[in-house]
Design a protein around this motif. Structure first.
Motif, PDB file in Angstrom:
ATOM      1  N   GLU B  96       6.604 -15.808 177.718  1.00 33.00           N
ATOM      2  CA  GLU B  96       5.881 -15.625 176.458  1.00 33.00           C
ATOM      3  C   GLU B  96       4.384 -15.824 176.651  1.00 33.00           C
ATOM      4  N   ALA B 129       7.428 -13.706 163.030  1.00 30.77           N
ATOM      5  CA  ALA B 129       8.530 -14.227 163.837  1.00 30.77           C
ATOM      6  C   ALA B 129       9.570 -14.803 162.894  1.00 30.77           C
ATOM      7  N   LEU B 138       3.571 -15.378 170.095  1.00 31.97           N
ATOM      8  CA  LEU B 138       2.671 -14.999 169.002  1.00 31.97           C
ATOM      9  C   LEU B 138       1.637 -16.078 168.689  1.00 31.97           C
ATOM     10  N   ALA B 146       5.753 -17.247 160.460  1.00 27.32           N
ATOM     11  CA  ALA B 146       7.142 -17.468 160.859  1.00 27.32           C
ATOM     12  C   ALA B 146       7.942 -17.875 159.643  1.00 27.32           C
ATOM     13  N   SER B 232       8.698 -10.708 166.443  1.00 29.89           N
ATOM     14  CA  SER B 232       9.491 -11.366 167.474  1.00 29.89           C
ATOM     15  C   SER B 232      10.734 -11.933 166.806  1.00 29.89           C
ATOM     16  N   LEU B 233      11.890 -11.522 167.284  1.00 29.56           N
ATOM     17  CA  LEU B 233      13.105 -12.117 166.729  1.00 29.56           C
ATOM     18  C   LEU B 233      14.128 -12.349 167.826  1.00 29.56           C
ATOM     19  N   ASP B 234      14.989 -13.313 167.573  1.00 27.79           N
ATOM     20  CA  ASP B 234      15.889 -13.792 168.619  1.00 27.79           C
ATOM     21  C   ASP B 234      17.326 -13.384 168.345  1.00 27.79           C
TER      22      ASP B 234
END
Lengths: 475, 375
Positions: B96, B129, B138, B146, B232-234
């Motif tokens: 990252e 995020a 980020l 977020a 950004s996602l998980d």
């Protein structure tokens, strides 16, 4: 409780107004990192002793309650610390009474499985919250949280929901202020940890490296602690054979020599061989006496209690004490808290758990600690035992600072009485308008703050606004 | 202006690249994985889906095949982070941050990219995020937020409350990073209020999971025109040391969730596809051989998936190092032939076609381009 006393306790004024100006991409470090050493404290209106007392309460406890600052000024912080280091000698009627009502807490592993996982976890979290809020043994609670992060276990994996109860009680609480070597031994044979990091799947002929890796990377040496990938493989073999019963005596741990690989392995240059227990004790000795472990533990303690980026000198000093005492936790904490760097540490950004608990304590809230309150912690991102990966909840400001909205909503819900099972006496708090906020902040309100408070009309929202102030996010 | 939108999907835990993208011509693959290997294409029962005569996709990835055939989706294999600590945390921290070893920058590579595109844009939802914490990638630019879900992104006060205004007064007064976070949150609240509430997640084909709901939220943010540029996602859960499963089980379920979510997202945003670029990556691959617990341990070389209008899809990129024991590295890992930064760099250039890029990846010397971006 007199209002003046109540307002003073809250310690809201610690951070002062945040005026550091910085720009560009370096601003995070400049501001949350080393550069925060000179946050303006000039507006502080209390005495130096009060400032120090509020600081100590912000770090060694979950934040001052009504009257705590005055009590601590009278007692002196050194005495307070010594008391806190002997939790068994501190009477703790209120918390023990509240916690005693929680029936599953004292159950042993096989019996725990008679209850649904959700109920077990709700009760464990309830106990955790009630102790953080009402126990007089605050440093113990703070350290249990610290070790809970260091030896993180996600309650959502396998049988961990049940097994975390015994981990919390028999491992972390028992050893939180004891000796690191004994704590680590208890963790290594904690059924919850063996399940969480696949230790039970680690058997002769089929090693599973998960626990071995995290044992070195996260629990002892640290990622740059000087071990190799070969060390991980060898350590995994040394740790084979520990089983958690899943039928009779479900949830209890024992070594199974038929699954243990007793052939010699070399861990960090030292040969290890023997029974499962002998090898475990041998490798834990090797890891605990390794200088990297002392350094890593010292760094994490300093980061938790002093600042996001503690000085190398302080870390070294604390690490040295760790080595000298063979990992005794009390003397290590003593040297940390007596350090000049701790005493002059700037406010640290509160993680959501600390933010909310300190707010509840500051307002003298009455809570049952049950589901509706726990949902708030889930929203804020720090529900106990709910961090999925073994590194534990982050302990630096930049990880949390972007997630401010759930804090505001917690403040709104709390002040408006919308959290079922949680009550604050708003009428007793708010009656003096601006005066109230000024006393709480220990400084005069700036003009823009006066304008802001004039924009909210209800008592509840004035309290919510206070908890939302940047000042209260630090402590 | 219609800025390109970059969607980064972090497959946290270490995706088993060899079962994601199966080298079904490699005898060593089947020798090393008696219990876990995915059968070759055309084997009876569930089997790999042939991509090019050498590679086969895991059967749970079937929905993605349409995109692959339309040449909008490509895979990259033997790719990864060149560190060898096998540590999830060190790997993500460095990935990252955009480095491999050496000093770790305080900012994330994607934040630096946004900063390079415009250092002054203060749109609060420029970077988003999903989750409790802002990911490192980020960190270090304005305009990133977020949150856990779009639905919860509102202030719980009455309609006539002055609290938001009061917070504005307090947070906008000082220009510190934390105050900026507060101001930005307030501005973001205003924008999210305008996101259409009429679309119902339950009526969509997204998997009914947190990940599915978050990708749906991305869709809504894109439709609302809030100035989104990076997400950004998980999708976590890939750390399959235990009970990984072959064509069914834990891994297959995750792969199916990923494939179904991406495909649904792609199909629903047909009118916006020209702007979209999606990358799914993990911190590392897993060991060639299965372990004793029906799972796999941490390895090195892994797989990435990239999807977008500007992508030369329908291909598997990257030099294949082979699986023969003497070709493996470390404790039995797939050798990395493409540094993860090479992929990110080529993507970054396609996202900022004319602009000069700052040092996104300090210390990295680009190698020959893979060429998966159409330029």
């Amino acid at each position: 409780m007199q209002r003046r006393g109540f307002l003073k306790m809250a310690g809201l004024g610690m951070a002062g107004v945040l005026t550091a100006a910085c720009d560009g991409t370096s601003h995070w470090k400049a501001w949350f990192g080393q550069g925060q050493g000179n946050l303006p404290m000039a507006d502080w209106q209390g005495t130096e002793a009060e400032r120090q007392a509020a600081h100590v309460l912000n770090r060694m406890t979950y934040g001052p309650r009504p009257g705590d600052v005055e009590t601590l000024v009278r007692q002196g912080w050194k005495d307070f610390l010594e008391n806190q280091l002997q939790p068994e000698a501190i009477p703790d009627f209120q918390a023990s009474l509240l916690v005693r009502r929680i029936s599953t807490l004292s159950l042993r592993a096989p019996e725990l499985f008679d209850f649904p996982a959700e109920e077990i976890l709700t009760e464990l979290r309830q106990a955790t919250l009630l102790r953080a809020l009402y126990s007089e043994r605050q440093l113990l609670e703070v350290m249990v949280e610290f070790w809970g992060d260091h030896f993180n276990i996600f309650a959502g994996k396998g049988d961990c929901a049940w097994l975390k109860v015994t981990d919390d009680r028999d491992v972390l609480r028992t050893h939180a202020l004891g000796n690191f070597r004994r704590l680590l031994r208890a963790v290594a044979t904690s059924p919850a940890m063996l399940v969480y990091l696949d230790g039970t799947a680690n058997v002769r002929g089929n090693p599973n490296e998960n626990y071995a890796r995290e044992l070195m990377e996260l629990h002892t040496l640290g990622v740059n602690g000087g071990y190799s990938q070969t060390d991980v493989k060898e350590l995994a073999r040394a740790l084979t054979g520990w089983q958690v019963a899943n039928r009779f005596r479900r949830g209890t741990v024992s070594p199974d020599e038929s699954r243990h690989d007793g052939s010699p392995v070399v861990v960090l240059g030292q040969e290890v061989t023997g029974t499962a227990e002998a090898e475990l004790d041998r490798v834990l000795d090797i890891l605990c006496t390794h200088p990297a472990t002392a350094h890593f533990l010292a760094f994490k303690l300093c980061r938790r209690f002093v600042s996001d980026q503690p000085s190398a000198a302080l870390v070294q000093q604390v690490a040295t004490r760790f080595i000298q005492t063979g990992g005794e936790i009390k003397p290590v904490l003593r040297i940390l808290f007596h350090s000049e760097e701790f005493q002059s540490a700037p406010p640290k950004f509160k993680r959501p758990y600390r933010f909310a608990v300190s707010a509840l304590r500051a307002l003298g809230a009455r809570c049952d600690g049950r589901q509706p309150l726990q949902e708030q912690f889930r929203d804020m991102g720090q529900l106990p035992f709910h961090w999925p990966t073994p590194n534990g909840y982050p302990d630096v400001a930049e990880a949390w600072a972007a997630h401010v909205l759930p804090r505001w909503n917690f403040a709104c819900d709390l002040a408006a009485g919308r959290i079922q099972g949680t009550r604050i006496e708003t009428a007793g708090i708010v009656s003096a308008g601006e005066k109230f906020a000024e006393t709480l902040l220990q400084r005069r309100l700036a003009p823009h703050e006066q304008e802001a408070f004039a924009l909210v009309t209800s008592e509840a929202e004035r309290i919510a606004l206070l908890l939302c102030l940047p000042d209260f996010q630090f402590g | 202006m219609n800025q390109p939108i970059f969607i980064l999907i972090n497959l946290r835990g270490g995706v088993d690249g060899l079962n994601f993208l199966v080298p079904y011509r490699e005898a060593e693959y089947y020798r090393s994985r008696p219990g876990l290997a995915v059968p070759p294409p055309h084997a009876p029962g569930p089997a790999a889906l042939d991509l090019d005569g050498f590679w086969g996709a895991h059967p749970a990835l079937a929905p993605l095949l349409r995109l692959y055939e339309r040449q909008e989706l490509a895979f990259i294999q033997a790719v990864g982070w060149p560190g060898d600590s096998h540590s999830h945390f060190e790997a993500w921290e460095e990935i990252e941050s955009g480095v491999a070893g050496g000093t770790i920058p305080t900012t994330g590579w994607l934040a630096r990219l946004l900063q390079a595109k415009s250092a002054t844009t203060r749109t609060p939802l420029r970077g988003v995020a999903f989750g409790e914490v802002l990911p490192k990638v980020l960190l270090g630019t304005l305009g990133v937020s977020a949150f856990r879900s779009l639905r919860d992104y509102r202030l719980r006060v009455g309609e006539k409350s002055g609290l938001a205004l009061a917070l504005g007064k307090i947070y906008e007064k000082h220009d510190t990073p934390f105050s900026r976070m507060g101001s930005q949150t307030l501005a973001g609240l205003k924008q999210v209020e305008q996101v259409s509430g009429s679309l119902d997640f339950k009526q969509t084909d997204y998997p009914k999971t947190e990940f599915g709901e978050r990708l749906f939220a991305v869709e809504q943010l894109i439709r609302a025109g809030v100035g989104l540029e990076a997400v950004s996602l998980d999708l976590p859960g890939w750390d399959t040391h235990f009970g990984q499963g072959s064509t069914s089980g834990a891994f297959a379920n995750l792969a199916a969730e990923l494939a179904s979510a991406i495909t649904t997202f792609w199909n629903r945003l047909e009118d916006q596809r020209d702007r979209l670029c999606l990358l799914a990556m993990s911190e590392f691959g897993r060991r060639v051989a299965e372990n004793g617990s029906g799972g796999t341990d941490h390895g090195q070389g892994g797989v990435m998936l990239v999807c977008g209008k500007g992508i030369r899809g329908g291909r598997v990129y990257g030099e294949w190092p082979g699986l023969a024991p003497e070709r493996q590295v470390g404790p039995g890992d797939v050798r990395i032939t493409t540094d993860y930064r090479q992929v990110l760099l080529e993507l970054a250039h396609s996202l900022v076609p004319n602009g000069a890029l700052p040092t996104l990846f300090p210390g990295y010397s680009p190698t020959k381009a893979l060429g998966f971006c159409a330029g």
